[in-house]
Design a protein around this motif. Structure first.
Motif, PDB file in Angstrom:
ATOM      1  N   LEU A 169       0.831  -1.209   0.000  1.00 40.85           N
ATOM      2  CA  LEU A 169       0.000   0.000   0.000  1.00 40.85           C
ATOM      3  C   LEU A 169       0.861   1.252   0.000  1.00 40.85           C
ATOM      4  O   LEU A 169       0.533   2.243  -0.656  1.00 40.85           O
ATOM      5  N   TRP A 170       1.974   1.217   0.737  1.00 42.75           N
ATOM      6  CA  TRP A 170       2.898   2.346   0.726  1.00 42.75           C
ATOM      7  C   TRP A 170       3.411   2.583  -0.685  1.00 42.75           C
ATOM      8  O   TRP A 170       3.495   3.718  -1.154  1.00 42.75           O
ATOM      9  N   LEU A 171       3.787   1.505  -1.385  1.00 40.28           N
ATOM     10  CA  LEU A 171       4.327   1.650  -2.732  1.00 40.28           C
ATOM     11  C   LEU A 171       3.274   2.201  -3.684  1.00 40.28           C
ATOM     12  O   LEU A 171       3.556   3.085  -4.497  1.00 40.28           O
ATOM     13  N   LEU A 172       2.060   1.673  -3.597  1.00 40.88           N
ATOM     14  CA  LEU A 172       0.983   2.184  -4.454  1.00 40.88           C
ATOM     15  C   LEU A 172       0.711   3.650  -4.163  1.00 40.88           C
ATOM     16  O   LEU A 172       0.554   4.462  -5.074  1.00 40.88           O
ATOM     17  N   SER A 173       0.665   3.987  -2.889  1.00 39.75           N
ATOM     18  CA  SER A 173       0.406   5.362  -2.500  1.00 39.75           C
ATOM     19  C   SER A 173       1.516   6.285  -2.982  1.00 39.75           C
ATOM     20  O   SER A 173       1.262   7.375  -3.505  1.00 39.75           O
ATOM     21  N   GLU A 174       2.765   5.857  -2.829  1.00 41.27           N
ATOM     22  CA  GLU A 174       3.900   6.694  -3.233  1.00 41.27           C
ATOM     23  C   GLU A 174       3.960   6.858  -4.737  1.00 41.27           C
ATOM     24  O   GLU A 174       4.223   7.940  -5.250  1.00 41.27           O
ATOM     25  N   TYR A 175       3.706   5.771  -5.475  1.00 37.21           N
ATOM     26  CA  TYR A 175       3.814   5.859  -6.931  1.00 37.21           C
ATOM     27  C   TYR A 175       2.766   6.795  -7.516  1.00 37.21           C
ATOM     28  O   TYR A 175       3.006   7.474  -8.501  1.00 37.21           O
ATOM     29  N   GLY A 176       1.597   6.848  -6.897  1.00 34.13           N
ATOM     30  CA  GLY A 176       0.554   7.717  -7.409  1.00 34.13           C
ATOM     31  C   GLY A 176       0.510   9.084  -6.767  1.00 34.13           C
ATOM     32  O   GLY A 176      -0.329   9.910  -7.122  1.00 34.13           O
ATOM     33  N   ARG A 177       1.415   9.364  -5.809  1.00 34.04           N
ATOM     34  CA  ARG A 177       1.389  10.623  -5.084  1.00 34.04           C
ATOM     35  C   ARG A 177       1.748  11.785  -5.996  1.00 34.04           C
ATOM     36  O   ARG A 177       2.662  11.704  -6.815  1.00 34.04           O
ATOM     37  N   GLU A 178       1.020  12.890  -5.851  1.00 29.72           N
ATOM     38  CA  GLU A 178       1.269  14.073  -6.669  1.00 29.72           C
ATOM     39  C   GLU A 178       1.766  15.256  -5.845  1.00 29.72           C
ATOM     40  O   GLU A 178       2.189  16.263  -6.407  1.00 29.72           O
ATOM     41  N   SER A 179       1.719  15.182  -4.520  1.00 29.63           N
ATOM     42  CA  SER A 179       2.152  16.297  -3.686  1.00 29.63           C
ATOM     43  C   SER A 179       3.669  16.413  -3.694  1.00 29.63           C
ATOM     44  O   SER A 179       4.388  15.444  -3.920  1.00 29.63           O
ATOM     45  N   ALA A 180       4.158  17.623  -3.441  1.00 29.34           N
ATOM     46  CA  ALA A 180       5.600  17.869  -3.434  1.00 29.34           C
ATOM     47  C   ALA A 180       6.239  17.263  -2.193  1.00 29.34           C
ATOM     48  O   ALA A 180       5.600  17.125  -1.142  1.00 29.34           O
ATOM     49  N   ALA A 181       7.506  16.901  -2.333  1.00 29.52           N
ATOM     50  CA  ALA A 181       8.236  16.338  -1.199  1.00 29.52           C
ATOM     51  C   ALA A 181       8.494  17.410  -0.149  1.00 29.52           C
ATOM     52  O   ALA A 181       8.666  18.585  -0.462  1.00 29.52           O
ATOM     53  N   ASN A 182       8.514  16.993   1.125  1.00 27.22           N
ATOM     54  CA  ASN A 182       8.813  17.893   2.245  1.00 27.22           C
ATOM     55  C   ASN A 182      10.293  17.727   2.589  1.00 27.22           C
ATOM     56  O   ASN A 182      10.678  16.908   3.415  1.00 27.22           O
ATOM     57  N   LEU A 183      11.138  18.525   1.946  1.00 24.58           N
ATOM     58  CA  LEU A 183      12.575  18.332   2.039  1.00 24.58           C
ATOM     59  C   LEU A 183      13.161  18.961   3.296  1.00 24.58           C
ATOM     60  O   LEU A 183      12.769  20.045   3.708  1.00 24.58           O
ATOM     61  N   ASP A 184      14.120  18.244   3.867  1.00 19.45           N
ATOM     62  CA  ASP A 184      14.872  18.751   5.009  1.00 19.45           C
ATOM     63  C   ASP A 184      16.215  18.017   5.024  1.00 19.45           C
ATOM     64  O   ASP A 184      16.389  17.002   4.352  1.00 19.45           O
ATOM     65  N   ALA A 185      17.177  18.528   5.809  1.00 22.75           N
ATOM     66  CA  ALA A 185      18.500  17.920   5.878  1.00 22.75           C
ATOM     67  C   ALA A 185      18.511  16.777   6.886  1.00 22.75           C
ATOM     68  O   ALA A 185      18.106  16.954   8.038  1.00 22.75           O
ATOM     69  N   HIS A 186      18.972  15.611   6.448  1.00 26.66           N
ATOM     70  CA  HIS A 186      19.006  14.431   7.317  1.00 26.66           C
ATOM     71  C   HIS A 186      20.299  13.664   7.082  1.00 26.66           C
ATOM     72  O   HIS A 186      20.864  13.683   5.979  1.00 26.66           O
ATOM     73  N   ALA A 187      20.739  12.964   8.108  1.00 28.80           N
ATOM     74  CA  ALA A 187      21.870  12.050   7.966  1.00 28.80           C
ATOM     75  C   ALA A 187      21.393  10.807   7.225  1.00 28.80           C
ATOM     76  O   ALA A 187      20.447  10.142   7.661  1.00 28.80           O
ATOM     77  N   LEU A 188      22.028  10.490   6.113  1.00 23.56           N
ATOM     78  CA  LEU A 188      21.559   9.388   5.278  1.00 23.56           C
ATOM     79  C   LEU A 188      21.651   8.060   6.014  1.00 23.56           C
ATOM     80  O   LEU A 188      20.787   7.190   5.843  1.00 23.56           O
ATOM     81  N   ARG A 189      22.658   7.883   6.859  1.00 20.16           N
ATOM     82  CA  ARG A 189      22.773   6.632   7.621  1.00 20.16           C
ATOM     83  C   ARG A 189      21.546   6.423   8.502  1.00 20.16           C
ATOM     84  O   ARG A 189      21.037   5.297   8.616  1.00 20.16           O
TER      85      ARG A 189
END
Length: 328
Positions: A169-189
């Motif tokens: 469901l997460w994948l289906l929701s993400e693939y069809g999502r049209e809203s912009a990403a909420n970007l912020d700085a994060h440690a990738l690890r």
């Protein structure tokens, strides 16, 4: 707005159907430099028949801002470039017939098909609520101390399948999502560790660990962790399912240049035949044995949304490498 930012071109032509003016991103849309187009027949520029060019001219001279969709072969019907799908807005520009030309293939690259987008929204809504009820019921039953070992195993299986459905469901929701990403700085690890925790029960069943190697002093990356975590979790799990028990999923974090950070994921069991290279990140486009066919497509959607990139290297022999590149 600059037409090149839209990857669009503008054409104007005479009553004799010869191009008098060409502007914008002609090289991308029409496969020729703008100067080279001036003086050429309209049907040659668009790669359509002369009859079709006359129809387009007639619609333009009605001056009603008519929209036409055409499949064309820039350079003519026998030209080498592949066919393109163009959107033409036809009208008059002063005394000349004209058209704004938009390359639909470029505009829609990486975007989900409309049908999948609508289906994903509907499925996410219709399935999530009853699935939550089933999950609560299974968790309540699992607290019953009088269950037999056989029933406990059944509940363990039920919990596993519920988690699988939640990820789908997460994948289906993400693939069809049209809203912009909420970007912020994060440690990738930290994002990788949080994604790993989402599939920890499945990894534990096979005694598989995720081994993260990180260069020193990596900068933070701009990302929307809420959107990346579940998608990355599914990709990590797909890789893990191809490993033998007690295997290790190898993840490397490094800085290829001052402005970017890369996440490199090794998949020793997967192969990338030549015929799949062009469709690997398309929905249901890969024939990889593991996964539901949306994890890589959703991953590309997330990476595109954060201004990053994802690429894969491999051959027909087992052994692939995925590289996710983030802006620092």
């Amino acid at each position: 707005m600059n037409a090149q930012l839209l990857q669009a071109a503008q054409l104007a032509w005479s009553p004799h159907l010869r191009v008098t003016r060409a502007e914008g991103d002609c090289a991308q849309v029409l496969r020729r430099d703008a100067k080279a187009l001036v003086g050429m027949p309209l049907h040659t520029v668009l790669g359509v028949s002369q009859e079709r060019a006359r129809e387009l001219d007639a619609r333009a001279r009605e001056d009603r801002r008519a929209v036409e969709f055409v499949t064309v072969s820039p350079g003519g019907p026998t030209g080498n470039p592949p066919a393109s799908h163009l959107r033409l807005v036809l009208g008059m520009d002063g005394e000349e017939a004209a058209a704004g030309v938009l390359d639909l293939g470029t505009v829609l690259e990486g975007a989900p098909p409309v049908q999948i987008s609508k289906l994903s929204s509907s499925l996410s809504h219709e399935i999530r609520n009853p699935l939550s009820s089933v999950k609560m019921a299974v968790q309540t039953l699992a607290r019953n101390t009088g269950l037999s070992d056989r029933d406990k195993r059944r509940l363990t299986i039920a919990n596993r399948e519920i988690r699988t459905m939640e990820r789908m469901l997460w994948l289906l929701s993400e693939y069809g999502r049209e809203s912009a990403a909420n970007l912020d700085a994060h440690a990738l690890r930290s994002v990788v560790q949080e994604a790993t925790a989402m599939v920890a029960p499945e990894l534990a069943e096979r005694r598989i660990e995720v081994d993260v190697k990180e260069e020193a002093d990596l900068p933070r990356v701009r990302v929307d962790p809420n959107r990346l975590r579940p998608v990355l979790a599914q990709v990590l799990l797909n890789v893990a399912m191809g490993l033998p028990e007690e295997g290790r999923v190898q993840v490397t974090l490094r800085q290829p240049d001052p402005g970017h950070v890369s996440l490199i994921l090794d998949d020793p069991a997967a192969a990338l035949p030549p015929e799949e290279r062009g469709s690997l990140f398309d929905p249901f486009g890969s024939r990889l044995a593991r996964g539901a066919g949306l994890s890589l497509a959703a991953l590309r959607r997330v990476m595109t949304g954060v201004g990053g990139d994802v690429a894969a290297q491999g051959s027909a022999e087992p052994g692939m490498v995925f590289t996710l590149t983030f802006a620092a």
